[in-house]
Design an enzyme around this catalytic site. Structure first.
Site, PDB file in Angstrom:
ATOM      1  N   ASN A   8     -10.910   0.993  12.782  1.00  0.00           N
ATOM      2  CA  ASN A   8      -9.543   0.466  12.855  1.00  0.00           C
ATOM      3  C   ASN A   8      -8.613   1.662  12.679  1.00  0.00           C
ATOM      4  O   ASN A   8      -8.405   2.137  11.562  1.00  0.00           O
ATOM      5  CB  ASN A   8      -9.352  -0.569  11.742  1.00  0.00           C
ATOM      6  CG  ASN A   8      -7.969  -1.197  11.747  1.00  0.00           C
ATOM      7  OD1 ASN A   8      -7.119  -0.852  12.574  1.00  0.00           O
ATOM      8  ND2 ASN A   8      -7.731  -2.102  10.821  1.00  0.00           N
ATOM      9  N   ARG A  92     -10.786  -2.135  16.626  1.00  0.00           N
ATOM     10  CA  ARG A  92      -9.641  -3.044  16.615  1.00  0.00           C
ATOM     11  C   ARG A  92      -8.581  -2.460  17.536  1.00  0.00           C
ATOM     12  O   ARG A  92      -8.172  -1.310  17.379  1.00  0.00           O
ATOM     13  CB  ARG A  92      -9.085  -3.121  15.203  1.00  0.00           C
ATOM     14  CG  ARG A  92      -7.929  -4.044  15.132  1.00  0.00           C
ATOM     15  CD  ARG A  92      -7.335  -4.065  13.769  1.00  0.00           C
ATOM     16  NE  ARG A  92      -6.605  -5.299  13.639  1.00  0.00           N
ATOM     17  CZ  ARG A  92      -6.290  -5.832  12.485  1.00  0.00           C
ATOM     18  NH1 ARG A  92      -6.677  -5.269  11.374  1.00  0.00           N
ATOM     19  NH2 ARG A  92      -5.600  -6.940  12.449  1.00  0.00           N
ATOM     20  N   HIS A 180      -2.716 -10.857  14.677  1.00  0.00           N
ATOM     21  CA  HIS A 180      -3.671 -11.230  13.618  1.00  0.00           C
ATOM     22  C   HIS A 180      -4.761 -12.162  14.170  1.00  0.00           C
ATOM     23  O   HIS A 180      -5.352 -12.955  13.436  1.00  0.00           O
ATOM     24  CB  HIS A 180      -2.984 -11.928  12.418  1.00  0.00           C
ATOM     25  CG  HIS A 180      -2.076 -11.030  11.640  1.00  0.00           C
ATOM     26  ND1 HIS A 180      -0.798 -11.380  11.272  1.00  0.00           N
ATOM     27  CD2 HIS A 180      -2.264  -9.774  11.167  1.00  0.00           C
ATOM     28  CE1 HIS A 180      -0.234 -10.393  10.607  1.00  0.00           C
ATOM     29  NE2 HIS A 180      -1.111  -9.391  10.534  1.00  0.00           N
ATOM     30  N   LEU A 208      -1.240 -14.016   4.972  1.00  0.00           N
ATOM     31  CA  LEU A 208      -0.167 -13.395   4.197  1.00  0.00           C
ATOM     32  C   LEU A 208      -0.682 -12.096   3.584  1.00  0.00           C
ATOM     33  O   LEU A 208      -1.330 -12.095   2.530  1.00  0.00           O
ATOM     34  CB  LEU A 208       0.303 -14.353   3.091  1.00  0.00           C
ATOM     35  CG  LEU A 208       0.679 -15.775   3.546  1.00  0.00           C
ATOM     36  CD1 LEU A 208       1.079 -16.637   2.355  1.00  0.00           C
ATOM     37  CD2 LEU A 208       1.798 -15.743   4.592  1.00  0.00           C
ATOM     38  N   SER A 210       0.179  -7.456   4.008  1.00  0.00           N
ATOM     39  CA  SER A 210       1.350  -6.597   4.206  1.00  0.00           C
ATOM     40  C   SER A 210       1.951  -6.876   5.586  1.00  0.00           C
ATOM     41  O   SER A 210       3.154  -6.765   5.771  1.00  0.00           O
ATOM     42  CB  SER A 210       1.018  -5.123   4.011  1.00  0.00           C
ATOM     43  OG  SER A 210      -0.227  -4.846   4.555  1.00  0.00           O
ATOM     44  N   ARG A 240       8.597  -5.167   7.584  1.00  0.00           N
ATOM     45  CA  ARG A 240       9.160  -5.692   8.842  1.00  0.00           C
ATOM     46  C   ARG A 240       9.963  -6.958   8.547  1.00  0.00           C
ATOM     47  O   ARG A 240       9.561  -7.743   7.692  1.00  0.00           O
ATOM     48  CB  ARG A 240       8.030  -6.005   9.829  1.00  0.00           C
ATOM     49  CG  ARG A 240       7.348  -4.767  10.379  1.00  0.00           C
ATOM     50  CD  ARG A 240       6.073  -5.127  11.133  1.00  0.00           C
ATOM     51  NE  ARG A 240       4.877  -4.911  10.348  1.00  0.00           N
ATOM     52  CZ  ARG A 240       3.674  -5.378  10.645  1.00  0.00           C
ATOM     53  NH1 ARG A 240       3.504  -6.104  11.725  1.00  0.00           N
ATOM     54  NH2 ARG A 240       2.644  -5.125   9.878  1.00  0.00           N
ATOM     55  N   ASP A 282       5.351  -4.056  -1.793  1.00  0.00           N
ATOM     56  CA  ASP A 282       4.095  -4.557  -2.340  1.00  0.00           C
ATOM     57  C   ASP A 282       4.356  -5.792  -3.196  1.00  0.00           C
ATOM     58  O   ASP A 282       5.122  -5.733  -4.163  1.00  0.00           O
ATOM     59  CB  ASP A 282       3.454  -3.435  -3.173  1.00  0.00           C
ATOM     60  CG  ASP A 282       2.043  -3.771  -3.567  1.00  0.00           C
ATOM     61  OD1 ASP A 282       1.830  -4.831  -4.191  1.00  0.00           O
ATOM     62  OD2 ASP A 282       1.151  -2.980  -3.248  1.00  0.00           O
ATOM     63  N   ARG A 284       2.626  -7.293  -5.409  1.00  0.00           N
ATOM     64  CA  ARG A 284       2.303  -7.167  -6.840  1.00  0.00           C
ATOM     65  C   ARG A 284       3.461  -6.546  -7.610  1.00  0.00           C
ATOM     66  O   ARG A 284       3.792  -6.966  -8.713  1.00  0.00           O
ATOM     67  CB  ARG A 284       1.045  -6.320  -7.039  1.00  0.00           C
ATOM     68  CG  ARG A 284      -0.231  -7.098  -6.808  1.00  0.00           C
ATOM     69  CD  ARG A 284      -1.401  -6.186  -6.695  1.00  0.00           C
ATOM     70  NE  ARG A 284      -1.269  -5.347  -5.503  1.00  0.00           N
ATOM     71  CZ  ARG A 284      -2.265  -4.753  -4.882  1.00  0.00           C
ATOM     72  NH1 ARG A 284      -3.480  -4.867  -5.353  1.00  0.00           N
ATOM     73  NH2 ARG A 284      -2.071  -4.038  -3.812  1.00  0.00           N
ATOM     74  N   GLY A 327      -4.352 -10.596   1.815  1.00  0.00           N
ATOM     75  CA  GLY A 327      -4.091 -10.066   0.463  1.00  0.00           C
ATOM     76  C   GLY A 327      -3.290 -10.978  -0.450  1.00  0.00           C
ATOM     77  O   GLY A 327      -3.734 -11.295  -1.564  1.00  0.00           O
ATOM     78  N   GLU A 378     -11.760  -9.500   9.106  1.00  0.00           N
ATOM     79  CA  GLU A 378     -11.560  -9.083  10.502  1.00  0.00           C
ATOM     80  C   GLU A 378     -12.632  -8.091  10.952  1.00  0.00           C
ATOM     81  O   GLU A 378     -13.052  -8.099  12.105  1.00  0.00           O
ATOM     82  CB  GLU A 378     -10.171  -8.446  10.641  1.00  0.00           C
ATOM     83  CG  GLU A 378      -9.052  -9.458  10.509  1.00  0.00           C
ATOM     84  CD  GLU A 378      -7.783  -8.899   9.901  1.00  0.00           C
ATOM     85  OE1 GLU A 378      -7.808  -8.502   8.712  1.00  0.00           O
ATOM     86  OE2 GLU A 378      -6.758  -8.840  10.601  1.00  0.00           O
TER      87      GLU A 378
HETATM   88  P1  AMP Z   1      -3.452  -6.999   2.985  1.00  0.00           P
HETATM   89  O1  AMP Z   1      -2.533  -6.378   3.992  1.00  0.00           O
HETATM   90  O2  AMP Z   1      -4.112  -8.248   3.455  1.00  0.00           O
HETATM   91  O3  AMP Z   1      -4.402  -6.025   2.349  1.00  0.00           O
HETATM   92  O4  AMP Z   1      -2.500  -7.480   1.771  1.00  0.00           O
HETATM   93  C1  AMP Z   1      -1.696  -6.577   1.068  1.00  0.00           C
HETATM   94  C2  AMP Z   1      -0.681  -7.372   0.243  1.00  0.00           C
HETATM   95  O5  AMP Z   1      -1.396  -8.236  -0.671  1.00  0.00           O
HETATM   96  C3  AMP Z   1       0.227  -6.482  -0.623  1.00  0.00           C
HETATM   97  O6  AMP Z   1       1.567  -6.958  -0.568  1.00  0.00           O
HETATM   98  C4  AMP Z   1      -0.342  -6.701  -2.007  1.00  0.00           C
HETATM   99  O7  AMP Z   1       0.647  -6.550  -3.000  1.00  0.00           O
HETATM  100  C5  AMP Z   1      -0.783  -8.158  -1.950  1.00  0.00           C
HETATM  101  N1  AMP Z   1      -1.704  -8.464  -3.016  1.00  0.00           N
HETATM  102  C6  AMP Z   1      -2.979  -8.036  -3.182  1.00  0.00           C
HETATM  103  N2  AMP Z   1      -3.481  -8.519  -4.368  1.00  0.00           N
HETATM  104  C7  AMP Z   1      -2.483  -9.254  -4.930  1.00  0.00           C
HETATM  105  C8  AMP Z   1      -2.368 -10.002  -6.146  1.00  0.00           C
HETATM  106  N3  AMP Z   1      -3.360 -10.096  -7.018  1.00  0.00           N
HETATM  107  N4  AMP Z   1      -1.187 -10.627  -6.395  1.00  0.00           N
HETATM  108  C9  AMP Z   1      -0.153 -10.540  -5.530  1.00  0.00           C
HETATM  109  N5  AMP Z   1      -0.205  -9.863  -4.374  1.00  0.00           N
HETATM  110  C10 AMP Z   1      -1.355  -9.220  -4.076  1.00  0.00           C
END
Ligand code: AMP
Length: 404
Positions: A8, A92, A180, A208, A210, A240, A282, A284, A327, A378
């Site tokens: 990827n 990908r 996606h 849901l 990034s 975005r 982010d 978190r 995430g 994926e």
């Molecule tokens: P991804 O692109 O699928 O890897 O997701 C990334 C997103 O997931 C980022 O915004 C992270 O902050 C969020 N994320 C991952 N773990 C957590 C968690 N335990 N609580 C809240 N958001 C999370």
């Protein structure tokens, strides 16, 4: 041991996974890694299936100037140090354009065709194609498979596929593709085993992460998506904006004097949760923050998911189940709780205990629509596609080459 390499590639990173091919075509993840900081602070990090570290090494900036070089270094590392010679490589590729509704075995003709879609996804497509070209040049007999983020949505009907613009632009490829798709395809293929009661019914899946989007599934096929021509549309994302009046873009150009490339950078990098909160992209970080703008960004994210659920439920003419993935969807009990609250009018009600323990089913038993949490994969989807296309290509071309 036969292995499949999944690649990827982005603008500054090459992510890779190695899957071993077990009996009856089952795949087992063996290695996960990435070379990131390409062109700035290159670093190769990789670990084994159990998280055991396999590599963590930095390179001088001039040693890894581009994605093609990164791919070569990663390939050398796999072959020479780990003695891994994949039987095929799955990539990908963000854009399959109007024609590809499934993965394809790559040859020079396919690469030339995919190059035509660079202007449909200028930030992603060139980087996706770079390792493909490099492997094609160095290992011309090694089978490579392109797996598209758009392909799963090619099942959309004409109404979901069009914008209200003159037909000539549609003919040129200005369409509502949706993205996606590999994640949604994985979920659609997984539902018959994890949730057989709803697999063939009307389901909204919320990817849901990034990047974020939602997809309406009917009978396991995509009928509508929140994303369109590019991966900018729909839900707000890390950086975005999601849905935006095109008048805002005109304002940026005419009143702010921004060039096309300034606008592009702005829309892909400075908006979304990051732009609205001024704190972080982010989730978190936003959940931890006391800043009222961080709260506004989260409220907006949840609100837009609710609005989009209404739109997708209308496309489906009802709703039988809702699925969270990626995430944020897999890990944030708080966001899930707030989204399910938004879905109350569609008949969803949360079981807070099941939600807090990230159970597979997080809705209250005995009524309303079921709400699921299904982790996406994926890369496994790409590896599966690669293996099945390899089987058909082997019957056509008995000469196979390994990455050696
Ligand atoms: P991804 O692109 O699928 O890897 O997701 C990334 C997103 O997931 C980022 O915004 C992270 O902050 C969020 N994320 C991952 N773990 C957590 C968690 N335990 N609580 C809240 N958001 C999370």
């Amino acid at each position: 041991m036969d292995t499949i390499l999944v690649v990827n590639a982005g603008s500054s990173s090459v992510k890779l996974q190695i899957f071993s091919v077990e009996g009856e075509g089952r795949l087992r993840r063996q290695i996960k890694g990435q070379m990131d900081g390409i062109g700035s602070r290159p670093r190769l990090k990789a670990s084994g299936a159990g998280g055991d570290p396999l590599a963590d090494r930095a390179y001088p900036i001039e040693a890894v100037p581009d994605v093609a070089t990164a791919m070569r270094i990663v390939g050398d590392w796999l072959r020479e140090e780990l003695r891994i010679n994949p039987i095929a490589v799955g990539h990908r590729v963000v854009h399959g354009g109007p024609d590809y509704d499934k993965p394809v075995l790559i040859d020079h003709g396919v690469v030339a065709r995919l190059e035509r879609y660079v202007n449909l996804a200028p930030l992603h497509q060139p980087h996706n194609l770079s390792p493909i070209r490099s492997i094609l040049a160095n290992f011309p007999l090694l089978p490579q498979v392109a797996c598209f983020d758009t392909a799963f949505h090619r099942s959309h009907g004409a109404l979901a596929d069009h914008y209200a613009i003159p037909h000539q632009l549609y003919a040129e490829g200005v369409r509502r593709y949706g993205f996606h798709g590999l994640s949604y395809e994985y979920i659609a293929r997984t539902l018959p085993s994890v949730a057989p009661d709803i697999a063939k019914r009307r389901v909204i899946v919320a990817h849901l992460g990034s990047g974020a989007s939602m997809c309406a599934l009917k009978d396991g096929r995509s009928v509508e998506s929140t994303m369109g021509f590019t991966a900018l549309d729909g839900l707000p994302m890390g950086t975005r904006p999601g849905q935006l009046d095109p008048g805002v873009v005109l304002y940026l150009i005419s009143e702010k004097g921004m060039s096309a490339s300034n606008v592009q950078n702005f829309l892909y990098r400075d908006c979304g949760l990051k732009g609205l909160s001024g704190v972080s992209n982010d989730m978190r970080e936003l959940e931890k923050s006391e800043n009222p703008k961080a709260k506004l960004a989260i409220d907006y994210f949840v609100y837009r998911i609710g609005l989009s659920a209404g739109m997708l439920a209308a496309a489906l003419r009802g709703l039988d189940a809702f699925v969270f993935t990626a995430g944020i969807g897999e890990n944030s009990a708080t966001i899930r709780e707030r989204v399910v609250e938004q879905l109350g009018w569609l008949g969803a009600a949360l079981d807070p205990i099941e939600n807090s323990r990230h159970a597979r089913v997080i809705s209250r038993a005995g009524g309303g629509i079921p709400v699921y949490v299904v982790p996406t994969d994926e890369e496994l989807m790409i590896a599966q596609h690669t293996l099945s296309l390899l089987a058909s290509s082997r019957s056509r071309n008995p000469k196979q080459e390994r990455l050696s």
